[in-house]
Scaffold this motif. Structure first.
Motif, PDB file in Angstrom:
ATOM      1  N   VAL A 141      12.933  -5.630   5.164  1.00  0.00           N
ATOM      2  CA  VAL A 141      12.647  -7.073   5.243  1.00  0.00           C
ATOM      3  C   VAL A 141      11.329  -7.289   5.996  1.00  0.00           C
ATOM      4  CG1 VAL A 141      13.525  -9.345   5.926  1.00  0.00           C
ATOM      5  CG2 VAL A 141      15.125  -7.620   5.069  1.00  0.00           C
ATOM      6  N   GLU A 142      11.061  -6.438   6.989  1.00  0.00           N
ATOM      7  CA  GLU A 142       9.765  -6.552   7.687  1.00  0.00           C
ATOM      8  C   GLU A 142       8.612  -6.272   6.722  1.00  0.00           C
ATOM      9  OE1 GLU A 142      10.115  -4.063  11.177  1.00  0.00           O
ATOM     10  OE2 GLU A 142      11.546  -5.492  12.046  1.00  0.00           O
ATOM     11  N   LEU A 143       8.798  -5.252   5.878  1.00  0.00           N
ATOM     12  CA  LEU A 143       7.765  -4.955   4.873  1.00  0.00           C
ATOM     13  C   LEU A 143       7.576  -6.153   3.932  1.00  0.00           C
ATOM     14  CD1 LEU A 143       5.863  -2.831   3.483  1.00  0.00           C
ATOM     15  CD2 LEU A 143       7.786  -2.328   1.976  1.00  0.00           C
ATOM     16  N   THR A 144       8.684  -6.770   3.546  1.00  0.00           N
ATOM     17  CA  THR A 144       8.614  -7.945   2.661  1.00  0.00           C
ATOM     18  C   THR A 144       7.740  -9.032   3.297  1.00  0.00           C
ATOM     19  OG1 THR A 144      10.814  -7.473   1.798  1.00  0.00           O
ATOM     20  CG2 THR A 144      10.022  -9.729   1.531  1.00  0.00           C
ATOM     21  N   ARG A 191       0.243 -10.882   3.395  1.00  0.00           N
ATOM     22  CA  ARG A 191      -1.017 -10.368   2.839  1.00  0.00           C
ATOM     23  C   ARG A 191      -1.365 -11.127   1.562  1.00  0.00           C
ATOM     24  NH1 ARG A 191       0.029  -4.614   2.066  1.00  0.00           N
ATOM     25  NH2 ARG A 191       0.410  -4.762   4.290  1.00  0.00           N
ATOM     26  N   PHE A 192      -0.348 -11.349   0.723  1.00  0.00           N
ATOM     27  CA  PHE A 192      -0.571 -12.078  -0.530  1.00  0.00           C
ATOM     28  C   PHE A 192      -1.066 -13.493  -0.222  1.00  0.00           C
ATOM     29  CE2 PHE A 192       0.214 -14.336  -4.386  1.00  0.00           C
ATOM     30  CZ  PHE A 192       0.241 -13.408  -5.415  1.00  0.00           C
ATOM     31  N   ASN A 193      -0.369 -14.165   0.708  1.00  0.00           N
ATOM     32  CA  ASN A 193      -0.752 -15.548   1.054  1.00  0.00           C
ATOM     33  C   ASN A 193      -2.169 -15.602   1.614  1.00  0.00           C
ATOM     34  OD1 ASN A 193       1.791 -16.351   0.318  1.00  0.00           O
ATOM     35  ND2 ASN A 193       2.560 -16.657   2.396  1.00  0.00           N
ATOM     36  N   HIS A 194      -2.528 -14.594   2.410  1.00  0.00           N
ATOM     37  CA  HIS A 194      -3.855 -14.553   3.007  1.00  0.00           C
ATOM     38  C   HIS A 194      -4.931 -14.381   1.919  1.00  0.00           C
ATOM     39  CE1 HIS A 194      -6.835 -13.792   6.076  1.00  0.00           C
ATOM     40  NE2 HIS A 194      -7.171 -12.665   5.462  1.00  0.00           N
ATOM     41  N   ARG A 195      -4.622 -13.524   0.938  1.00  0.00           N
ATOM     42  CA  ARG A 195      -5.629 -13.261  -0.105  1.00  0.00           C
ATOM     43  C   ARG A 195      -5.719 -14.361  -1.143  1.00  0.00           C
ATOM     44  NH1 ARG A 195      -4.541  -7.126  -2.000  1.00  0.00           N
ATOM     45  NH2 ARG A 195      -4.845  -6.224   0.044  1.00  0.00           N
ATOM     46  N   THR A 226       0.829  -1.207   0.000  1.00  0.00           N
ATOM     47  CA  THR A 226       0.000   0.000   0.000  1.00  0.00           C
ATOM     48  C   THR A 226       0.867   1.262   0.000  1.00  0.00           C
ATOM     49  OG1 THR A 226      -0.133   0.258   2.398  1.00  0.00           O
ATOM     50  CG2 THR A 226      -1.778  -1.186   1.358  1.00  0.00           C
ATOM     51  N   TYR A 227       0.259   2.307  -0.528  1.00  0.00           N
ATOM     52  CA  TYR A 227       0.913   3.621  -0.563  1.00  0.00           C
ATOM     53  C   TYR A 227       1.325   4.053   0.848  1.00  0.00           C
ATOM     54  CZ  TYR A 227       1.258   8.659  -1.308  1.00  0.00           C
ATOM     55  OH  TYR A 227       1.696   9.952  -1.340  1.00  0.00           O
ATOM     56  N   GLY A 228       0.439   3.833   1.814  1.00  0.00           N
ATOM     57  CA  GLY A 228       0.699   4.260   3.194  1.00  0.00           C
ATOM     58  C   GLY A 228       1.936   3.589   3.773  1.00  0.00           C
ATOM     59  N   GLY A 238      10.346   5.298  -8.849  1.00  0.00           N
ATOM     60  CA  GLY A 238      11.161   4.112  -8.566  1.00  0.00           C
ATOM     61  C   GLY A 238      11.725   4.150  -7.160  1.00  0.00           C
ATOM     62  N   PHE A 239      12.160   5.321  -6.701  1.00  0.00           N
ATOM     63  CA  PHE A 239      12.720   5.392  -5.345  1.00  0.00           C
ATOM     64  C   PHE A 239      11.636   5.067  -4.315  1.00  0.00           C
ATOM     65  CE2 PHE A 239      13.941   7.087  -1.314  1.00  0.00           C
ATOM     66  CZ  PHE A 239      15.240   6.614  -1.197  1.00  0.00           C
ATOM     67  N   PHE A 240      10.456   5.636  -4.541  1.00  0.00           N
ATOM     68  CA  PHE A 240       9.344   5.382  -3.615  1.00  0.00           C
ATOM     69  C   PHE A 240       9.028   3.881  -3.554  1.00  0.00           C
ATOM     70  CE2 PHE A 240       4.660   5.226  -2.932  1.00  0.00           C
ATOM     71  CZ  PHE A 240       4.654   5.734  -1.642  1.00  0.00           C
ATOM     72  N   ASP A 241       9.132   3.249  -4.735  1.00  0.00           N
ATOM     73  CA  ASP A 241       8.676   1.866  -4.891  1.00  0.00           C
ATOM     74  C   ASP A 241       9.765   0.825  -4.610  1.00  0.00           C
ATOM     75  OD1 ASP A 241       6.660   0.050  -5.636  1.00  0.00           O
ATOM     76  OD2 ASP A 241       7.517  -0.150  -7.637  1.00  0.00           O
ATOM     77  N   TYR A 242      11.012   1.271  -4.378  1.00  0.00           N
ATOM     78  CA  TYR A 242      12.071   0.261  -4.355  1.00  0.00           C
ATOM     79  C   TYR A 242      11.932  -0.784  -3.245  1.00  0.00           C
ATOM     80  CZ  TYR A 242      15.617   1.512  -0.778  1.00  0.00           C
ATOM     81  OH  TYR A 242      16.298   1.709   0.381  1.00  0.00           O
ATOM     82  N   PRO A 243      11.274  -0.489  -2.109  1.00  0.00           N
ATOM     83  CA  PRO A 243      11.078  -1.590  -1.151  1.00  0.00           C
ATOM     84  C   PRO A 243      10.241  -2.741  -1.732  1.00  0.00           C
ATOM     85  CG  PRO A 243      10.776   0.533  -0.075  1.00  0.00           C
ATOM     86  CD  PRO A 243      10.850   0.818  -1.550  1.00  0.00           C
ATOM     87  N   VAL A 244       9.371  -2.427  -2.706  1.00  0.00           N
ATOM     88  CA  VAL A 244       8.573  -3.512  -3.316  1.00  0.00           C
ATOM     89  C   VAL A 244       9.457  -4.334  -4.258  1.00  0.00           C
ATOM     90  CG1 VAL A 244       6.509  -4.110  -4.636  1.00  0.00           C
ATOM     91  CG2 VAL A 244       6.480  -2.129  -3.096  1.00  0.00           C
ATOM     92  N   LEU A 245      10.363  -3.646  -4.963  1.00  0.00           N
ATOM     93  CA  LEU A 245      11.333  -4.385  -5.786  1.00  0.00           C
ATOM     94  C   LEU A 245      12.178  -5.284  -4.884  1.00  0.00           C
ATOM     95  CD1 LEU A 245      12.800  -4.946  -8.481  1.00  0.00           C
ATOM     96  CD2 LEU A 245      14.146  -2.859  -8.107  1.00  0.00           C
ATOM     97  N   MET A 246      12.555  -4.757  -3.736  1.00  0.00           N
ATOM     98  CA  MET A 246      13.353  -5.571  -2.805  1.00  0.00           C
ATOM     99  C   MET A 246      12.541  -6.765  -2.290  1.00  0.00           C
ATOM    100  SD  MET A 246      15.562  -4.309   0.435  1.00  0.00           S
ATOM    101  CE  MET A 246      15.921  -5.418   1.782  1.00  0.00           C
ATOM    102  N   ALA A 247      11.266  -6.542  -2.030  1.00  0.00           N
ATOM    103  CA  ALA A 247      10.411  -7.666  -1.600  1.00  0.00           C
ATOM    104  C   ALA A 247      10.383  -8.733  -2.697  1.00  0.00           C
ATOM    105  CB  ALA A 247       8.999  -7.162  -1.297  1.00  0.00           C
ATOM    106  N   SER A 248      10.292  -8.293  -3.943  1.00  0.00           N
ATOM    107  CA  SER A 248      10.276  -9.255  -5.060  1.00  0.00           C
ATOM    108  C   SER A 248      11.592 -10.006  -5.128  1.00  0.00           C
ATOM    109  CB  SER A 248      10.045  -8.535  -6.391  1.00  0.00           C
ATOM    110  OG  SER A 248       8.861  -7.790  -6.321  1.00  0.00           O
ATOM    111  N   ASP A 249      12.710  -9.270  -4.970  1.00  0.00           N
ATOM    112  CA  ASP A 249      14.030  -9.917  -5.006  1.00  0.00           C
ATOM    113  C   ASP A 249      14.054 -11.104  -4.035  1.00  0.00           C
ATOM    114  OD1 ASP A 249      14.806  -7.727  -6.559  1.00  0.00           O
ATOM    115  OD2 ASP A 249      15.820  -6.691  -4.904  1.00  0.00           O
TER     116      ASP A 249
END
Ligand code: AQP
Length: 335
Positions: free
Chosen positions: A151-154, A160-164, A98-100, A121-132
């Motif tokens: 890593v906590e965000l990951t 959340r993905f597994n739950h959904r 989420t944006y928040g 990209g800078f805003f979103d890079y934790p999601v890229l890291m989660a994907s990595d």
């Protein structure tokens, strides 16, 4: 064997913080684990970059990882952009994160306070890291303390993905070194040592000449008083040196504190200079040999990318399928 994944950005010269907090441990991890290590060049695009410099630094960092002891026969060593699954999974996870929660990331808050036009990209890079991390069914992520929140965000995104969508991703956990998880700048010990900060005197580079390494450590800013004591709040400079001593001599912070109790700051600095020079010397020597053959490096990185893709592709397929994206008949989606 637990699966381990971690990465380093080719954003500048590798420094002592990278070595102590991450890379030195990766070398040990490669024999105890099924390990993948990555030069995360896509992360280097999140701040303005020079294309020629990015190419050169990507090779340099990969060579340095091998010089530090990563062996492509014992681990998977590759460049992130050679494995397109990282970007593909990021788009899917962008719609689960989420944006928040991205806005609450400390690195985003810090950078947005000083930079006017940060990229998406800078805003979103934790999601890229989660994907990595999630792409490899990773159990453990050996990182420095600055990556704890990511890593906590990951884990949150994976949960959340597994739950959904049903069990899809393994929940990873970050691991940190007992000493040196956040190596501080030698000239400003309340700030972490970093590639992109302009602090040449406060940053020990892995490829610095041994005399330069010793000089930077001997000129490190210490604290008022003269007692050698571990107290990061009251004595950040001395505490940083004690952490480095413990990490590089293979002991504990308490043992280093005891060893220098009653001695002057100068004795501690000399000892830290010595263990640092000795730890970095073989890396520097091996780097000189390895960098003479860039074609061999490219060949090894191509093999690493193939190995990484063979692990990543089925995980991406699983995520796509569970999210309800129609499978193309008879095709590997990212082939
Ligand atoms: N000072 C540090 N102490 C301990 N570990 C550290 N790491 C980075 N700095 C320290 C760990 O090294 C790995 C690679 O991190 P990176 O490529 O993000 O390195 P950086 O020096 O942080 O790079 P930048 O470009 O300067 O990034 P920002 O601007 O984010 O600081 C990671 O495991 C990291 O924790």
């Amino acid at each position: 064997m637990p699966r381990v994944f971690s990465g380093i950005k080719p954003t500048g010269d590798m420094h002592l913080g990278n070595y102590v907090g991450a890379v030195g441990r990766w070398v040990e991890d490669q024999d105890r684990n099924d390990a993948l290590f990555c030069v995360v060049d896509l992360h280097a695009l999140t701040m303005p970059w020079d294309p020629a410099q990015l190419t050169a630094r990507t090779r340099e960092v990969a060579t340095l990882l091998m010089a530090a002891g990563l062996d492509p026969d014992r681990c998977t060593l590759f460049v992130q952009s050679h494995v397109p699954e990282h970007s593909v999974l990021t788009w899917l996870l962008n719609n689960v994160a989420t944006y928040g929660e991205l806005r609450r990331m400390t690195q985003f808050k810090d950078k947005s306070a000083t930079h006017e036009s940060l990229s998406v990209g800078f805003f979103d890079y934790p999601v890229l890291m989660a994907s990595d991390i999630l792409l490899y069914d990773t159990d453990e992520v050996p990182v420095g303390d600055d990556q704890r929140q990511h890593v906590e965000l990951t884990r949150d995104i994976a949960q959340r993905f597994n739950h959904r969508f049903g069990q899809t991703f393994v929940l990873p956990k970050a691991t940190f070194p007992p000493a040196g998880a956040r190596v501080m700048d030698l000239q400003n010990p309340t700030k972490k040592m970093s590639k992109s900060e302009d602090s040449p005197e406060g940053t020990v580079l892995v490829l610095d000449d041994p005399k330069v390494v010793a000089k930077k450590i001997k000129r490190a800013v210490t604290d008022s008083g003269s007692e050698v004591r571990y107290d990061p709040d009251e004595k950040p400079g001395v505490s940083n040196l004690l952490e480095l001593h413990a990490a590089l001599s293979g002991g504990t912070i308490a043992a280093s504190e005891k060893e220098f109790a009653g001695l002057q700051y100068g004795a501690l600095k000399s000892a830290v200079a010595e263990v640092t020079v000795e730890a970095l010397r073989p890396v520097r020597e091996r780097y000189a040999e390895l960098s003479a053959d860039p074609a061999e490096l490219d060949r090894l990185l191509a093999i690493g990318a193939e190995k990484a893709r063979s692990t990543a592709a089925p995980v991406l397929e699983r995520a796509y399928r569970n999210a309800g994206l129609l499978m193309p008949a008879g095709l590997r989606r990212t082939g």
